[in-house]
Design a protein around this motif. Structure first.
Motif, mmCIF file in Angstrom:
data_model
loop_
_atom_site.group_PDB
_atom_site.id
_atom_site.type_symbol
_atom_site.label_atom_id
_atom_site.label_comp_id
_atom_site.label_asym_id
_atom_site.label_seq_id
_atom_site.Cartn_x
_atom_site.Cartn_y
_atom_site.Cartn_z
ATOM 1 N N UNK A 219 0.810 -1.221 0.000
ATOM 2 C CA UNK A 219 0.000 0.000 0.000
ATOM 3 C C UNK A 219 0.842 1.269 0.000
ATOM 4 N N UNK A 220 2.147 1.126 -0.034
ATOM 5 C CA UNK A 220 3.043 2.264 0.167
ATOM 6 C C UNK A 220 2.844 3.374 -0.860
ATOM 7 N N UNK A 221 2.611 3.036 -2.098
ATOM 8 C CA UNK A 221 2.557 4.087 -3.114
ATOM 9 C C UNK A 221 1.244 4.141 -3.873
ATOM 10 N N UNK A 222 0.221 3.459 -3.407
ATOM 11 C CA UNK A 222 -1.058 3.416 -4.133
ATOM 12 C C UNK A 222 -1.638 4.811 -4.355
ATOM 13 N N UNK A 223 -1.703 5.606 -3.300
ATOM 14 C CA UNK A 223 -2.266 6.954 -3.435
ATOM 15 C C UNK A 223 -1.394 7.824 -4.339
ATOM 16 N N UNK A 224 -0.081 7.687 -4.224
ATOM 17 C CA UNK A 224 0.826 8.487 -5.058
ATOM 18 C C UNK A 224 0.653 8.175 -6.540
ATOM 19 N N UNK A 225 0.552 6.891 -6.858
ATOM 20 C CA UNK A 225 0.379 6.493 -8.257
ATOM 21 C C UNK A 225 -0.977 6.972 -8.772
ATOM 22 N N UNK A 226 -2.014 6.830 -7.954
ATOM 23 C CA UNK A 226 -3.343 7.299 -8.357
ATOM 24 C C UNK A 226 -3.343 8.812 -8.587
ATOM 25 N N UNK A 227 -2.677 9.553 -7.711
ATOM 26 C CA UNK A 227 -2.587 11.010 -7.883
ATOM 27 C C UNK A 227 -1.871 11.366 -9.178
ATOM 28 N N UNK A 228 -0.818 10.625 -9.497
ATOM 29 C CA UNK A 228 -0.093 10.893 -10.733
ATOM 30 C C UNK A 228 -0.975 10.616 -11.955
ATOM 31 N N UNK A 229 -1.724 9.512 -11.911
ATOM 32 C CA UNK A 229 -2.644 9.215 -13.016
ATOM 33 C C UNK A 229 -3.668 10.336 -13.172
ATOM 34 N N UNK A 230 -4.185 10.814 -12.055
ATOM 35 C CA UNK A 230 -5.150 11.910 -12.100
ATOM 36 C C UNK A 230 -4.505 13.190 -12.619
ATOM 37 N N UNK A 231 -3.285 13.447 -12.211
ATOM 38 C CA UNK A 231 -2.561 14.628 -12.711
ATOM 39 C C UNK A 231 -2.407 14.572 -14.232
ATOM 40 N N UNK A 232 -2.142 13.381 -14.753
ATOM 41 C CA UNK A 232 -2.033 13.246 -16.209
ATOM 42 C C UNK A 232 -3.380 13.514 -16.890
ATOM 43 N N UNK A 233 -4.469 13.106 -16.265
ATOM 44 C CA UNK A 233 -5.795 13.409 -16.829
ATOM 45 C C UNK A 233 -6.022 14.914 -16.881
ATOM 46 N N UNK A 234 -5.689 15.602 -15.785
ATOM 47 C CA UNK A 234 -5.807 17.064 -15.774
ATOM 48 C C UNK A 234 -4.920 17.689 -16.849
ATOM 49 N N UNK A 235 -3.696 17.206 -16.939
ATOM 50 C CA UNK A 235 -2.753 17.769 -17.911
ATOM 51 C C UNK A 235 -3.262 17.603 -19.340
ATOM 52 N N UNK A 236 -3.807 16.448 -19.635
ATOM 53 C CA UNK A 236 -4.330 16.203 -20.993
ATOM 54 C C UNK A 236 -5.580 17.030 -21.265
ATOM 55 N N UNK A 237 -6.463 17.110 -20.291
ATOM 56 C CA UNK A 237 -7.730 17.801 -20.527
ATOM 57 C C UNK A 237 -7.575 19.319 -20.564
ATOM 58 N N UNK A 238 -6.530 19.850 -19.964
ATOM 59 C CA UNK A 238 -6.365 21.310 -19.887
ATOM 60 C C UNK A 238 -5.154 21.835 -20.654
ATOM 61 N N UNK A 239 -4.547 21.004 -21.479
ATOM 62 C CA UNK A 239 -3.406 21.413 -22.312
ATOM 63 C C UNK A 239 -2.269 22.016 -21.475
ATOM 64 N N UNK A 240 -1.969 21.395 -20.367
ATOM 65 C CA UNK A 240 -0.973 21.924 -19.438
ATOM 66 C C UNK A 240 0.419 21.983 -20.071
ATOM 67 N N UNK A 241 0.843 20.922 -20.746
ATOM 68 C CA UNK A 241 2.204 20.894 -21.294
ATOM 69 C C UNK A 241 2.408 21.955 -22.373
ATOM 70 N N UNK A 242 1.489 22.032 -23.320
ATOM 71 C CA UNK A 242 1.672 23.000 -24.415
ATOM 72 C C UNK A 242 1.521 24.436 -23.917
ATOM 73 N N UNK A 243 0.606 24.667 -22.985
ATOM 74 C CA UNK A 243 0.461 26.033 -22.473
ATOM 75 C C UNK A 243 1.695 26.439 -21.670
ATOM 76 N N UNK A 244 2.260 25.513 -20.918
ATOM 77 C CA UNK A 244 3.488 25.794 -20.183
ATOM 78 C C UNK A 244 4.612 26.154 -21.159
#
Length: 183
Positions: free
Chosen positions: A70-95
């Motif tokens: 269980x050590x990294x379950x929340x961390x991995x889930x947060x990263x997956x969610x961060x990627x969803x936000x990044x894709x849906x809001x054009x984070x990389x290209x806007x940066x």
């Protein structure tokens, strides 16, 4: 030899317990690491990260092999969610464009909110469940599929088990959380 290999090589012989990742399987490091350690702790949430052969080799040598499921379950889930936000809001290209002194607001406006969208989670173990909770909290519909269907989890997490074909057809986002099983 890269820095990560150098770091591991420097630790050999200096510690009785080392947290190992799959790097120890490369460039003959596996044998050297196993020869010096008293135990190993596979990094991550599953022993498959290090590899079954390494675990068996370590246990054969009398070493303790620990798992931290269980050590990294929340961390991995947060990263997956961060990627969803990044894709849906054009984070990389806007940066990138903002660093070029460009403000291309019309291009960024093409992004979408994730609330009200559907996420498909392939593999509903610890990480998939963590991601499901986070997505539900954001107002997303959560579809799941996996090797085993556990009806009690549908009610507990407010998700719906579907076939892989249904998941792919209905999801706005798909997140994979399965172990490496070969074919």
């Amino acid at each position: 030899m890269s820095n990560i290999y150098t770091s591991v090589a420097q630790l050999i012989g200096k510690t009785p317990l080392l947290e190992l990742t799959n790097i120890a399987k490369k460039d003959g490091l596996k044998a050297r690491v196993l020869a010096k350690l008293e135990g190993c702790n596979p990094a991550g949430s599953a022993k498959d990260r290090v590899g079954l052969s390494m675990i068996l080799d370590a246990e054969e040598k009398g070493m303790t092999v620990r798992n931290t499921p269980c050590a990294s379950s929340a961390s991995v889930a947060e990263l997956a969610l961060a990627h969803m936000f990044a894709c849906s809001r054009y984070v990389a290209i806007s940066n990138y464009t903002m660093r070029q002194d460009l403000w291309e607001k019309k291009n960024y406006a093409k992004g979408t909110e994730i609330a009200g969208k559907t996420v498909g989670i392939v593999g509903f173990g610890r990480i998939g469940q963590e991601l499901g909770k986070m997505c539900k909290a954001l107002g997303m519909t959560v579809l799941v599929t996996g090797r085993t269907v556990k009806p009690e989890l549908e009610e507990k997490f407010g998700v719906k088990y579907v076939s892989m074909d249904e998941l792919l057809a209905q999801s706005d986002f798909v997140s994979l959380h399965t172990p490496a099983l070969g074919d």
